[in-house]
Design a protein around this motif. Sequence first.
Motif, PDB file in Angstrom:
ATOM      1  N   SER A 197       0.850  -1.088  -0.126  1.00 44.63           N
ATOM      2  CA  SER A 197      -0.094   0.234   0.079  1.00 44.63           C
ATOM      3  C   SER A 197       0.915   1.323   0.185  1.00 44.63           C
ATOM      4  N   PHE A 198       0.286   2.317  -0.211  1.00 51.53           N
ATOM      5  CA  PHE A 198       1.011   3.529  -0.116  1.00 51.53           C
ATOM      6  C   PHE A 198      -0.054   4.710   0.163  1.00 51.53           C
ATOM      7  N   LEU A 199       0.152   5.484   1.079  1.00 51.42           N
ATOM      8  CA  LEU A 199      -0.635   6.651   1.483  1.00 51.42           C
ATOM      9  C   LEU A 199      -2.300   6.264   1.373  1.00 51.42           C
ATOM     10  N   TRP A 200      -3.053   6.697   0.690  1.00 52.86           N
ATOM     11  CA  TRP A 200      -4.356   6.577   0.274  1.00 52.86           C
ATOM     12  C   TRP A 200      -4.762   4.966  -0.649  1.00 52.86           C
ATOM     13  N   ILE A 201      -3.507   4.588  -0.763  1.00 52.12           N
ATOM     14  CA  ILE A 201      -3.959   3.451  -1.815  1.00 52.12           C
ATOM     15  C   ILE A 201      -3.696   2.179  -1.159  1.00 52.12           C
ATOM     16  N   ASP A 202      -4.802   1.458  -1.155  1.00 53.56           N
ATOM     17  CA  ASP A 202      -4.540   0.062  -0.301  1.00 53.56           C
ATOM     18  C   ASP A 202      -3.627  -0.772  -0.870  1.00 53.56           C
ATOM     19  N   ASN A 203      -3.886  -0.707  -2.299  1.00 53.13           N
ATOM     20  CA  ASN A 203      -3.241  -2.061  -3.212  1.00 53.13           C
ATOM     21  C   ASN A 203      -2.575  -1.179  -4.383  1.00 53.13           C
ATOM     22  N   ILE A 204      -1.413  -1.022  -4.421  1.00 53.91           N
ATOM     23  CA  ILE A 204      -0.835  -0.282  -5.399  1.00 53.91           C
ATOM     24  C   ILE A 204      -0.661  -1.203  -6.920  1.00 53.91           C
ATOM     25  N   TRP A 205      -1.021  -2.521  -6.817  1.00 52.57           N
ATOM     26  CA  TRP A 205      -1.102  -3.193  -8.030  1.00 52.57           C
ATOM     27  C   TRP A 205      -2.393  -3.256  -8.835  1.00 52.57           C
ATOM     28  N   PHE A 255      -9.080   8.312  -7.310  1.00 48.80           N
ATOM     29  CA  PHE A 255      -8.609   8.924  -8.666  1.00 48.80           C
ATOM     30  C   PHE A 255      -7.519  10.044  -8.122  1.00 48.80           C
ATOM     31  N   ILE A 256      -6.940  10.131  -7.167  1.00 50.34           N
ATOM     32  CA  ILE A 256      -5.956  11.273  -6.802  1.00 50.34           C
ATOM     33  C   ILE A 256      -4.890  11.034  -8.019  1.00 50.34           C
ATOM     34  N   LEU A 257      -4.290  10.024  -7.958  1.00 52.58           N
ATOM     35  CA  LEU A 257      -3.091   9.758  -8.665  1.00 52.58           C
ATOM     36  C   LEU A 257      -3.563  10.010 -10.245  1.00 52.58           C
ATOM     37  N   VAL A 258      -4.685   9.849 -10.722  1.00 52.84           N
ATOM     38  CA  VAL A 258      -4.943  10.063 -11.995  1.00 52.84           C
ATOM     39  C   VAL A 258      -5.203  11.628 -12.276  1.00 52.84           C
ATOM     40  N   VAL A 259      -5.666  12.238 -11.358  1.00 51.05           N
ATOM     41  CA  VAL A 259      -5.761  13.771 -11.364  1.00 51.05           C
ATOM     42  C   VAL A 259      -4.389  14.375 -11.357  1.00 51.05           C
ATOM     43  N   LEU A 260      -3.373  13.912 -10.383  1.00 43.10           N
ATOM     44  CA  LEU A 260      -1.988  14.208 -10.101  1.00 43.10           C
ATOM     45  C   LEU A 260      -1.296  14.133 -11.742  1.00 43.10           C
ATOM     46  N   ALA A 261      -1.448  13.014 -12.216  1.00 45.30           N
ATOM     47  CA  ALA A 261      -0.792  12.463 -13.416  1.00 45.30           C
ATOM     48  C   ALA A 261      -1.065  13.550 -14.365  1.00 45.30           C
ATOM     49  N   VAL A 262      -2.404  13.721 -14.544  1.00 44.50           N
ATOM     50  CA  VAL A 262      -2.877  14.438 -15.789  1.00 44.50           C
ATOM     51  C   VAL A 262      -2.308  16.101 -15.613  1.00 44.50           C
ATOM     52  N   VAL A 263      -2.421  16.604 -14.427  1.00 43.30           N
ATOM     53  CA  VAL A 263      -2.145  17.913 -14.046  1.00 43.30           C
ATOM     54  C   VAL A 263      -0.612  18.196 -14.157  1.00 43.30           C
TER      55      VAL A 263
END
Length: 364
Positions: A197-205, A255-263
């Motif tokens: 896991s990482f921060l808010w993500i329970d399963n990074i896979w 969806f935080i990583l999705v938004v961060l990646a796009v921005v």
Amino acid sequence: MVFLNAISLAQPTGLWQTVLFWLQGLVSNYAVAIIILTVFVRLCLVPFDFMNKYFSKKNARIQKQMKPELEKINAKYAGQRDIINQKTAELYRRHNFNVSGLCFTMILPMLLSIIVFTTVFSAVGTISRYESANQFLEVRQAYFAEYDIDVDSLLESETAMNRLAVVLDGKSDDEKATLLANAQASALAKYEETKDSFLWIDNIWLPDAAWTNPIMPYKTFIDNSDISTDDITEDEYNLVLESADAETRNSNGFFILVVLAVVTSYLSTAVNGWVTKASAKKKGLNMNQVSLGNTGKILMWILPVVIGLIILFYNAAFAIYSTMGSIVLLITNPIMTLFIDMLEFEAIEKEEDRTMAAYDRKRK
């Protein structure tokens, strides 16, 4: 001869896989290992990015300078292809413009970026399959150990579920309930211990998405791991992960990583234009003299959308790599752009001085 029905996994091999396994061994977290790898890779690519940006801007400036002369040559020798080619070649030599060199300086950095992107994408995918399977096998081992069943010592004709039925045969309901509670507690503890896991993500896979459950459904697990239906049945899978599934939240992310990646992907490209415009304005230069590049403008909008779509449906581990890469570019790109613009603006000013000197000589 006695054959064992143990499930064995082969650790993936390859450059990025080896590096990530080594880093994970140092920091004990795949997400942190991926961040370290990303920073290292992006910094190694900085010289190539600099070369690409510098020569692209330099050649764009030279092409603008040559454009009036090329138009005169085409008009004067219309229909005389050999003479046009000869005069164009002479013009290129006078301006030190090399077409093949331009192609090389543009293709090499792009090729390196594509190779790194695709190989890391593939490496994260193979590690994801391996770690998903490995985590389940560790949880499975902890679960059946409460019934004194060593799943790695099963005979070829045995399955864990068959051995479980034998163990439970003749036991009272209270004994069965106690064993089940202990097995579920052990499985949950092992899941919490081994999950990536990482921060808010329970399963990074799995994707950083609200619709994704951190505990994969059986079919998803089979499709995304190195275990087949011949190794683990759906009943066994659900039995082992029942307690973990009940105790974890229903969404793997937000969806935080999705938004961060796009921005960050958009900003890492757009910042180049903003820095160039600000520098040009400070120098008092006409923006028509400064080439921002149509290709760069198109990529500034298309690339973030493509990256966002990939991350939305791929695992969060690669999303971390992509987002961190954009953050590194967001830091290095303005520095490179400032330095390149300083060189280019000096060249533009010298060209203007030469043009004015030539004009003054003609007037005299």
